[in-house]
Every structure is written in structure tokens, then in C-alpha cells.
Design a protein around this motif. Structure first.
Motif, PDB file in Angstrom:
ATOM      1  N   SER A  18       0.871  -1.181   0.000  1.00  0.00           N
ATOM      2  CA  SER A  18       0.000   0.000   0.000  1.00  0.00           C
ATOM      3  C   SER A  18       0.907   1.230   0.000  1.00  0.00           C
ATOM      4  O   SER A  18       2.122   1.129   0.223  1.00  0.00           O
ATOM      5  CB  SER A  18      -0.874   0.004   1.248  1.00  0.00           C
TER       6      SER A  18
ATOM      7  N   PRO B  74      -2.839  -0.875   5.602  1.00  0.00           N
ATOM      8  CA  PRO B  74      -4.056  -1.227   4.865  1.00  0.00           C
ATOM      9  C   PRO B  74      -3.963  -2.627   4.248  1.00  0.00           C
ATOM     10  O   PRO B  74      -2.882  -3.107   3.927  1.00  0.00           O
ATOM     11  CB  PRO B  74      -4.127  -0.156   3.771  1.00  0.00           C
ATOM     12  N   GLY B  75      -5.113  -3.244   4.122  1.00  0.00           N
ATOM     13  CA  GLY B  75      -5.177  -4.579   3.538  1.00  0.00           C
ATOM     14  C   GLY B  75      -4.835  -5.685   4.505  1.00  0.00           C
ATOM     15  O   GLY B  75      -4.646  -6.830   4.102  1.00  0.00           O
TER      16      GLY B  75
ATOM     17  N   HIS C 267       2.006 -10.367   5.098  1.00  0.00           N
ATOM     18  CA  HIS C 267       0.862 -10.151   4.207  1.00  0.00           C
ATOM     19  C   HIS C 267      -0.149 -11.277   4.400  1.00  0.00           C
ATOM     20  O   HIS C 267       0.231 -12.439   4.567  1.00  0.00           O
ATOM     21  CB  HIS C 267       1.332 -10.131   2.744  1.00  0.00           C
TER      22      HIS C 267
END
Length: 187
Positions: free
Chosen positions: A29, A175-176, A146
Motif C-alpha cells: 500500500s 491497509p489490507g 501479508h
């Protein structure tokens, strides 16, 4: 003494690259990219294994000249070029972009650099970091996890002869669902 950090993007199942050296799952991000850029800006010396060096040096030296390069990419490219680097390889014949080549024993050279250099250092590349890890040279682990399972590939951690006890010093969520965890080696 220089502090040595191993910082990499990692899949939830512990891999820095999926089979075939696929890194497509680790696209950062904007916030995460800025974190990496700030890290490069604060690194006094980067230690690269051959494969990571080839990947980084094939893109970042001129990334700021690419059409559509964002301000963050331009800043990262400048920081990357300016950062002193040591490349460890027995097959590479020359390096550039503010780097020097070491063809001898990596562990001996990393130990010397930690003792004599004094600047913060990052080690990158799974094989090089594994050698430093087995030798007990890594002072900090910055793990950017991740939320993806890749099922195999290049592992972040290597097999060790003894335990390494760690202290958690930072967590941050990007984010994510990407999670940064930083650990210092307890000595």
C-alpha cells in the motif's frame, strides 16, 4: 557496534517469495511503501545477496525516470541509489550504484562490519540473511506479514542449531491487513 536488521515482506505461511521467485503477492500500500522508503533512508549500509541485488538493481537505479513515477517512487529511487550497499556474491563480477562487491566469506565480513561500521545495517536476501541468522549476527527482525498463503517457496526463517529468543518492540497495521512486527534479539 552497528545494529543488523533482517527486514522483508513475508506471506502468512512464512515465505519471502512464492515458488518460481514470485513476489506478486507482496505489493505494498502507499503507507507500507512509505515505511520501506523511510527505512531505506535511515539505513546506513544495506547488505544484499546476489538474487535480491539483481532484482533491486534492475529496477531502482532509474525508476525515478519512468513515465508515471509517483513522488514516493522517485523518493525511494533516490534514497536507494544514495544508500551505501555491500553485495555478497561469488558469481557476480561487478556492482554499481554506490555498492561494493564481496566475494569471500559473508559471515566473516558481516561480523566485521557490525563491529567496525557502527551504522544501522539491513541484510536482505533469504540465503544471506540465513547465514547471518545461523551465526547469531541479526539484532532485529522486521517482519511485514501479508495476509496470503503461498504454499511454498523461499522461507523467511532458516533452520537453526539453537533457539533465538526475541522481544517484541513494535507492531503496526497497514491497509489490507498487512502487519508489521519488529523483534529485537534477546542477548
Amino acid at each position: 557496534m552497528g545494529k543488523l536488521t533482517f527486514a522483508m515482506n513475508v506471506s502468512l505461511d512464512g515465505y519471502v517469495a512464492a515458488p518460481g521467485d514470485d513476489l506478486g503477492w507482496g505489493v505494498p500500500s502507499d503507507e507500507q511503501f512509505q515505511w520501506w522508503s523511510d527505512r531505506v533512508g535511515a539505513t546506513g549500509l544495506a547488505l544484499y545477496g546476489r538474487r535480491l541485488w539483481e532484482a533491486m538493481s534492475s529496477h531502482w537505479p532509474t525508476a525515478d525516470q519512468e513515465p508515471g513515477a509517483t513522488p514516493a517512487q522517485i523518493e525511494f529511487a533516490r534514497r536507494w541509489r544514495d544508500m551505501p550497499k555491500v553485495v555478497f556474491s561469488s558469481t557476480t563480477s561487478a556492482v554499481d550504484w554506490n555498492a561494493r562487491l564481496v566475494t569471500g566469506d559473508a559471515v566473516t565480513e558481516i561480523a566485521r562490519l557490525r563491529t567496525e561500521d557502527g551504522r544501522p545495517m539491513d541484510v536482505g536476501g533469504a540465503a544471506l540473511a540465513a547465514a547471518a541468522m545461523r551465526a547469531g549476527l541479526i539484532d532485529e527482525y522486521a517482519i511485514v506479514t501479508h495476509p496470503v498463503l503461498v504454499g511454498g517457496g523461499t522461507p523467511f526463517f532458516t533452520a537453526l542449531d539453537s533457539w533465538v529468543n526475541l522481544n517484541l518492540v513494535e507492531t503496526c497495521t497497514f491497509p489490507g491487513g498487512v502487519l508489521l512486527t519488529r523483534y529485537e534479539t534477546r542477548r
